[in-house]
Design an enzyme around this catalytic site. Structure first.
Site, PDB file in Angstrom:
ATOM      1  CG  LEU A 149      41.533 -35.500  -2.628  1.00 32.59           C
ATOM      2  CD1 LEU A 149      40.553 -35.986  -3.684  1.00 32.59           C
ATOM      3  CD2 LEU A 149      41.098 -34.143  -2.079  1.00 32.59           C
TER       4      LEU A 149
ATOM      5  CE1 TYR B   1      48.636 -49.742 -14.441  1.00 28.96           C
ATOM      6  CE2 TYR B   1      47.078 -51.164 -13.305  1.00 28.96           C
ATOM      7  CZ  TYR B   1      47.375 -49.980 -13.946  1.00 28.96           C
ATOM      8  OH  TYR B   1      46.393 -49.020 -14.083  1.00 28.96           O
TER       9      TYR B   1
ATOM     10  CB  SER C 287      44.051 -41.249  -9.346  1.00 26.72           C
ATOM     11  OG  SER C 287      44.928 -40.737  -8.362  1.00 26.72           O
ATOM     12  N   PRO C 288      40.776 -41.709  -7.595  1.00 32.48           N
ATOM     13  CG  PRO C 288      39.332 -43.191  -6.509  1.00 32.48           C
ATOM     14  CD  PRO C 288      40.485 -43.156  -7.468  1.00 32.48           C
ATOM     15  CG  LEU C 289      41.149 -41.791  -2.430  1.00 29.36           C
ATOM     16  CD1 LEU C 289      41.752 -42.814  -1.492  1.00 29.36           C
ATOM     17  CD2 LEU C 289      40.043 -41.008  -1.735  1.00 29.36           C
TER      18      LEU C 289
ATOM     19  N   GLY D 183      46.249 -39.929  -3.681  1.00 29.00           N
ATOM     20  CA  GLY D 183      46.477 -40.110  -2.245  1.00 29.00           C
ATOM     21  C   GLY D 183      46.435 -38.829  -1.442  1.00 29.00           C
TER      22      GLY D 183
ATOM     23  N   GLY E 249      44.488 -36.626   3.171  1.00 35.69           N
ATOM     24  CA  GLY E 249      44.943 -35.674   4.175  1.00 35.69           C
ATOM     25  C   GLY E 249      46.296 -36.007   4.765  1.00 35.69           C
ATOM     26  CE  LYS E 250      48.456 -41.377   2.504  1.00 31.38           C
ATOM     27  NZ  LYS E 250      48.960 -42.674   1.971  1.00 31.38           N
TER      28      LYS E 250
END
Length: 320
Positions: free
Chosen positions: A211, A53, A204-206, A209, A213-214
């Site tokens: 999920l 990273y 990355s559980p979203l 990004g 909704g953006k």
């Protein structure tokens, strides 16, 4: 925040983990300090980083905050190795020498004599898994790591590594991408981990990004999808195929009077075998949105509806 055992080990990790992929690149010292403080105040313990990273910059920034912002022994530190930078770009290297040298560098940058969890970041097709496993064994026997595991490996590799490490020190964790938009690990990896008593850390559980909704209407100028170095990371999840899932999450969130990301994280937290969901936020405000999900338990009917709309396609040999 709920603390969960990592598989059958005695190590306990927080229900949400703090990811640091953007630290020292998109997330500066001020934002990182605020994130770490808010995370610990909410009861979080697991902090996930990697030697790759920002070419070690994320570890350096995290190390600079240990002691001043939070005591080292209040955290469960997880770092990864297996991707090293060369003059011609990144190279996957799971050899014994590369993994242990990377771990030594991580310890210097973090300013600690050990990490709680050390993972091999990606499979190396040129290095026998037996050699990779021997490096993990040495990391524990030398005291540089307390527990070890794999990230982004296939089910057969997880099973083989667990066999190689069966008696000492054991395969504690598997880290893999998992969300309502990416349920591929349910075909083999998740089942293997459950059978072996290995804990699963979901990154990355979203859905990168999506999920949140953006991206339902447009791509915000300050989002990852608009970033030169992260647009390619997000783009696969902006395809039409995932739109129904995103809308279902948004509808569920509206019915519960919660944010879509809270619903997505609550769904994942309730999946069998998941020890922690690692959330990576660019800003402290974004992280606070995720931390708001720690008390949410989805109604059974709503969980089943999300299961159905996001169900992965199964075929031979998973479904025979």
């Amino acid at each position: 925040m709920e603390q969960r055992h990592l598989g059958r080990t005695g190590l306990r990790v927080s229900r949400l983990g703090l990811g640091t992929m953007t630290w020292s690149r998109d997330t500066d010292e001020h934002e990182a300090t605020e994130q770490l403080r808010d995370f610990v105040d909410a009861g979080g313990t697991l902090v996930d980083t990697s030697a790759s990273y920002a070419d070690g910059g994320a570890e350096e920034l995290l190390g600079s905050l240990l002691g001043d912002v939070v005591a080292r022994d209040e955290l469960v530190l997880c770092t990864k190795a297996g991707v090293r930078r060369t003059a011609t770009g990144a190279v996957v290297d799971g050899s014994r020498g590369a993994l242990l040298a990377s771990l030594d560098g991580s310890l210097r940058r973090l300013g600690t004599d050990h990490v709680d969890l050390f993972l091999v970041q990606t499979p190396d097709p040129r290095t026998p898994l037996e050699e990779t496993a021997s490096a993990l064994r040495l990391a524990v026997s030398s005291g540089r790591a307390r527990y070890v595991g794999l990230a982004n490996h296939a089910g057969w590799q997880v099973a083989r590594a667990a066999s190689l490490l069966e008696h000492d020190p054991g395969l504690a964790a598997v880290q893999a991408e998992y969300s309502l938009l990416q349920r591929g690990i349910e075909r083999e990896v998740l089942l293997a981990a459950q059978a072996l008593g290995t804990g699963v850390l979901a990154w990355s559980p979203l859905g990168r990004g999506v999920l949140t909704g953006k991206y339902r209407r447009t791509i915000p100028a300050d989002s990852r999808a608009a970033s030169p170095h992260l647009a390619g990371f997000v783009e696969p999840y902006l395809a039409h195929a995932g739109a129904a899932v995103v809308e279902a999450v948004a509808t569920a969130a509206a019915g519960l009077d919660r944010a879509p990301l809270e619903v997505a994280l609550a769904w994942l937290a309730g999946r069998p075998g998941i020890a922690s969901a690692i959330v990576g936020a660019r800003t402290a405000d974004q992280l606070r949105g995720s931390l708001a999900a720690v008390d949410l338990e989805l109604p059974r009917e709503l969980r089943h509806a999300l299961d159905e709309v996001s169900a992965p396609e199964l075929g031979y040999p998973e479904r025979f």
